[in-house]
Design an enzyme around this catalytic site. Structure first.
Site, PDB file in Angstrom:
ATOM      1  N   ASP A  85      11.742 -20.108   9.601  1.00 58.73           N
ATOM      2  CA  ASP A  85      12.027 -21.368   9.055  1.00 58.73           C
ATOM      3  C   ASP A  85      12.280 -22.705   9.378  1.00 58.73           C
ATOM      4  OD1 ASP A  85      14.008 -20.759  11.213  1.00 58.73           O
ATOM      5  OD2 ASP A  85      15.903 -20.233  10.049  1.00 58.73           O
ATOM      6  N   ASP A 150      19.981 -21.611  18.064  1.00 62.15           N
ATOM      7  CA  ASP A 150      20.372 -21.875  17.281  1.00 62.15           C
ATOM      8  C   ASP A 150      21.747 -22.843  16.960  1.00 62.15           C
ATOM      9  OD1 ASP A 150      18.420 -23.640  14.598  1.00 62.15           O
ATOM     10  OD2 ASP A 150      21.040 -23.246  14.207  1.00 62.15           O
TER      11      ASP A 150
HETATM   12  C1  MIC Z   1      19.088 -28.328  13.644  1.00 53.93           C
HETATM   13  O1  MIC Z   1      19.751 -27.992  12.552  1.00 53.93           O
HETATM   14  O2  MIC Z   1      19.617 -29.446  14.680  1.00 53.93           O
HETATM   15  C2  MIC Z   1      18.450 -26.694  14.412  1.00 53.93           C
HETATM   16  C3  MIC Z   1      17.138 -27.495  14.031  1.00 53.93           C
HETATM   17  O3  MIC Z   1      18.432 -26.067  13.894  1.00 53.93           O
HETATM   18  C4  MIC Z   1      18.264 -27.124  15.592  1.00 53.93           C
HETATM   19  C5  MIC Z   1      17.365 -25.808  16.293  1.00 53.93           C
HETATM   20  C6  MIC Z   1      16.846 -26.702  16.907  1.00 53.93           C
HETATM   21  O4  MIC Z   1      16.467 -27.846  17.116  1.00 53.93           O
HETATM   22  O5  MIC Z   1      15.683 -26.012  16.501  1.00 53.93           O
HETATM   23  C7  MIC Z   1      20.117 -26.866  15.824  1.00 53.93           C
HETATM   24  O6  MIC Z   1      20.876 -26.996  15.281  1.00 53.93           O
HETATM   25  O7  MIC Z   1      20.051 -25.908  17.046  1.00 53.93           O
HETATM   26 FE1  SF4 Z   2      17.697 -25.157   9.018  1.00 49.23          FE
HETATM   27 FE2  SF4 Z   2      19.595 -25.981  11.086  1.00 49.23          FE
HETATM   28 FE3  SF4 Z   2      19.018 -26.949   9.057  1.00 49.23          FE
HETATM   29 FE4  SF4 Z   2      20.656 -25.013   9.452  1.00 49.23          FE
HETATM   30  S1  SF4 Z   2      21.347 -26.559   9.678  1.00 49.23           S
HETATM   31  S2  SF4 Z   2      18.564 -25.702   7.264  1.00 49.23           S
HETATM   32  S3  SF4 Z   2      18.947 -23.815  10.378  1.00 49.23           S
HETATM   33  S4  SF4 Z   2      17.665 -26.953  10.495  1.00 49.23           S
END
Ligand code: MIC
Ligand code: SF4
Length: 746
Positions: A85, A150
């Site tokens: 995603d 995540d």
């Molecule tokens: C985010 O919302 O910051 C992310 C991208 O989903 C991260 C994970 C990532 O850095 O890959 C998270 O929330 O853990």
């Molecule tokens: Fe994706 Fe993190 Fe954004 Fe959710 S908060 S949509 S998991 S990047």
């Protein structure tokens, strides 16, 4: 669950919160090493837990799987899924974007797919949906426990699950069959009374709570909702509240089981789970004594009256700068925020449920009837194939498109900086409005001068028709195509589709529990994937004369330490991604962003990664100094691995965010906190830092830090750490993974 709850009640001799019931149900052992009943102290004891599932997304799964592969197992020990995603870019609409992303990320997706097949992991293909939405639709269940790589994994708390965001190394533990270690949390009770109505939505509950708890108020706790108001919130709405709970730093958030969750389970093809939950409903909520006398059982009780809750808007730059929408106009003027909203974005893992899109579409339909189109670009990220197909069938998508909305792929897109924004120049100050959960500088469009505000999807869509930050849709009017003023009516929408969801599992490659004989390919020439080499073990000596690479001032989130956006391309390649280390951090000595001075050569300003590489080449370890809540935000372990890879040994901060603190320990770094926060001020740019009693490091024993200043003077102060004995063995081995790899190979 009932039996284990009963055991826990008699063990602790008192009524239990829901949090304690679920955690007690997943304890690895109920006795200690001496065979005595386990005594647990909130916020102090460390426990071993056995989660039911693991979920990983494409940007973190690469590093997690690279680590898992070093353990030499045939298949994962617990049910695990990978979701593609984060790597999907938003540029010109779902179809083109997905096609382009498949090409751009071909190598990485092929790696994730073959590794999933090889090790018995379920694989959700690119475009099938955002991890948390797909987990809620398919895997979350009341009373369960899962971990996910995540930080927004807590989304599953909307279905009564204790779902915890972790770094990849924690996921590796569970995938190899080891328990998951956690500090036994405190519990914050949030009592909900009244009921949501009008413009107020679940998003406003969490935005309000952000104002109360701030970005660190939840740290070390699980936030547990209770009270009669809870049932007035849909299951997916509860998901929104738990999802964005990541922003106040809580370990996770959880709701008690109720009829709304039952309805969601039935609508998503899990009637049997709903029946089981109905039959055990008493075990899926706090004991009645707790609800009657919450102050006696929760570490803190917060009350939110849903009946008087006003829609909130938070931001810019931090998710805890909150105010009711009626106060936003005055603040826009007094703080000089650009009033023109340049872009409105809804969806993401936080707010893309059938109900969310329905309420947003209801607002759009009113404006459409008045002959209006959105004044500014309006983008919609549906959370999953299931949502996408259902809103297409039921007309919400058509309604949104009729006012000019662009539907993006079922992926993270602009939420994680995968937005190829073309309407502004770099450095241009401008305002955007989203229904996402994070708004740190540079987050959405890699432009640090963009001011991002956050509100509910219905409020975001309403404001897209005026294009102005000072427009209050609850009280201000719009002008229709004939010049007549009208006000939008409060949104209304079904929480679940009357005709059922359009179920779509075409995006899933189901796991083969034994794993399949497929090759997992990593090309040695790849710039995107790199097999991991072990970090060196510790020589057991004290640490001496380390330069200060960075002293960070103010907010230093994981986005500041290891930015996302275009850097996502290197998430599987430690050497390449390390170039982004500290690019967003504010240098406390100079005020500059991302640059410091090489004190060994007296050269600067240079990017921190360049300086660190030079120190590393000279065989010099270094330290970083942090302010409070250092490492807030994402679970990305790159923010801990890059410093380790480039020669960092310790981060000394005023305080840490939970996931990041653990990530540092896992990678063989020392997260240390100033015993006296004022000692932060003692650290100078050209200091050399020593930890003279490091060779005697032990659980619960503070360490001494000695600063050798350039003028020849020395200063000492104490720092604390939270290592237990097992965690210290990771440090000794060089990393937690080195330990696991050694165990597996024996
Ligand atoms: C985010 O919302 O910051 C992310 C991208 O989903 C991260 C994970 C990532 O850095 O890959 C998270 O929330 O853990
Ligand atoms: Fe994706 Fe993190 Fe954004 Fe959710 S908060 S949509 S998991 S990047």
């Amino acid at each position: 669950l009932s039996q284990r709850t009963q055991e826990a009640r008699s063990l602790w001799q008192r009524p239990l919160t829901l949090t304690e019931k679920i955690l007690a149900g997943h304890l690895d052992a109920r006795t200690d090493a001496q065979g005595q009943p386990l005594q647990l102290a909130r916020k102090r004891s460390n426990v071993d837990l056995r989660p039911d599932r693991v979920a990983m997304q494409d940007a973190t799964a690469q590093m997690a799987l690279l680590q898992f592969m070093r353990a030499g197992m045939d298949a994962v020990a617990v049910p695990t899924t990978v979701h593609c995603d984060h790597l999907i870019r938003a540029q010109s609409g779902a179809k083109d974007d997905l096609k382009r992303s498949l090409q751009e990320n071909d190598e990485v997706f092929a790696f994730l797919k073959t590794a999933s097949q090889r090790y018995g992991i379920g694989f959700w293909q690119p475009g099938a949906g955002i991890i948390h939405q797909v987990v809620l639709e398919n895997y979350a269940f009341p009373g369960g426990m899962m971990i996910g790589t995540d930080s927004h994994t807590p989304n599953a708390g909307g279905l009564g699950m204790v779902a915890i965001g972790v770094g990849g190394a924690d996921a590796v533990d569970v995938m190899v069959g080891e328990p998951f270690g956690l500090r036994w949390p405190g519990v914050i009770g949030v009592k909900l009374t009244g009921s949501l109505h009008g413009w107020s939505s679940p998003k406003d509950v969490i935005l309000q709570l952000m104002g109360i708890l701030t970005v660190k108020g939840g740290t070390g706790h699980i936030v547990e909702f209770f009270g009669p108001g809870s049932e007035s919130i849909s299951c997916t709405g509860k998901g929104t509240i738990c999802n964005m709970g990541a922003e106040h730093g809580a370990t996770t958030s959880v709701f008690p089981y109720d009829a709304r969750m039952g309805a969601y389970l039935r609508a998503t093809g899990r009637a049997a789970v709903a029946e089981l939950a109905d039959a055990q409903a008493g075990d899926l909520r706090a004991d009645p004594e707790v609800e009657k006398n919450p102050e006696a059982y929760y570490d803190r009780v917060i009350h939110i009256d849903l009946s008087t809750l006003e829609p909130n808007v938070v931001g810019p730059q931090t998710p805890d700068l909150t105010r009711p929408i009626s106060k936003l106009r005055a603040e826009t003027v007094s703080k000089n925020y650009p009033d023109d909203i340049r872009c409105a974005l809804i969806g993401s893992c936080t707010n893309s449920s059938y109900e969310d899109i329905g309420r947003a579409a209801h607002v759009a339909a009113q404006a459409h009837k008045a002959g209006l189109r959105a004044k500014i670009p309006l983008m919609v990220t549906p959370g999953s194939d299931q949502i996408f197909n259902t809103i297409r069938r039921d007309g919400q998508m058509e309604t949104l498109e009729a006012v000019g909305a662009q539907v993006l792929a079922n992926a993270c897109g602009p939420c994680i900086g995968q937005w190829k924004r073309q309407d502004i120049k770099a450095g241009e100050a401008n305002t955007i409005l989203t229904s996402y959960n994070r708004n740190f500088p540079g987050r959405n469009d890699e432009n640090r001068t963009t001011l991002a505000f956050i509100a509910s999807p219905e409020v975001v869509v309403a404001m897209a028709f005026s294009g102005s930050l000072s427009f209050n849709p609850l009280s201000d009017s719009l002008t229709d195509k004939d010049g007549v003023a009208f006000t939008l009516q409060p949104p209304q929408a079904d929480e679940l589709p009357k005709r059922g969801f359009v179920t779509d599992l075409s995006g899933l490659i189901a796991p083969d529990p034994k794993g399949k004989k497929v090759d997992v390919v990593i090309s040695p020439q790849s710039e995107r994937l790199q097999a991991l080499a072990p970090f060196a073990a510790w020589d057991g000596k004290s640490l001496q004369d380390m330069p200060v690479l960075l002293k960070a001032q103010g907010k230093c989130t994981t986005d500041h330490i290891s930015a996302a956006g275009s850097w996502l391309r290197f998430r599987g390649h430690l050497q390449n991604i390390s170039d982004n280390m500290f690019l967003g951090a504010t240098n406390a000595f100079t005020g500059a962003t991302g640059k410091g001075v090489n004190v060994l050569q007296d050269q600067g300003p240079q990017p921190f990664a360049t300086i660190a590489r030079d120190y590393k080449a000279k065989g010099r370890s270094w330290v970083a100094i942090g302010d409070s809540n250092y490492g807030e935000g994402s679970s990305r372990e790159h923010a801990a691995m890059s410093p380790r890879f480039l020669g960092g040994r310790a981060v000394i901060a005023r305080s840490f965010a939970r996931i990041h603190e653990t990530n540092l320990k896992k990678q063989g770094m020392l997260p240390l906190t100033f015993a006296d926060p004022n000692d932060y001020d003692k650290v100078r740019q050209d200091d050399r830092v020593s930890l003279p009693d490091m060779d005697r490091i032990a659980p619960d024993a503070p360490l001494t830090v000695e600063l050798a200043h350039a003028d020849g003077s020395r200063e000492r102060f104490m720092v604390n750490h939270t290592f237990n004995a097992a965690q210290l063995s990771w440090f000794a081995a060089g990393s937690a993974l080195n330990k696991i790899a050694a165990l597996q190979h024996h």
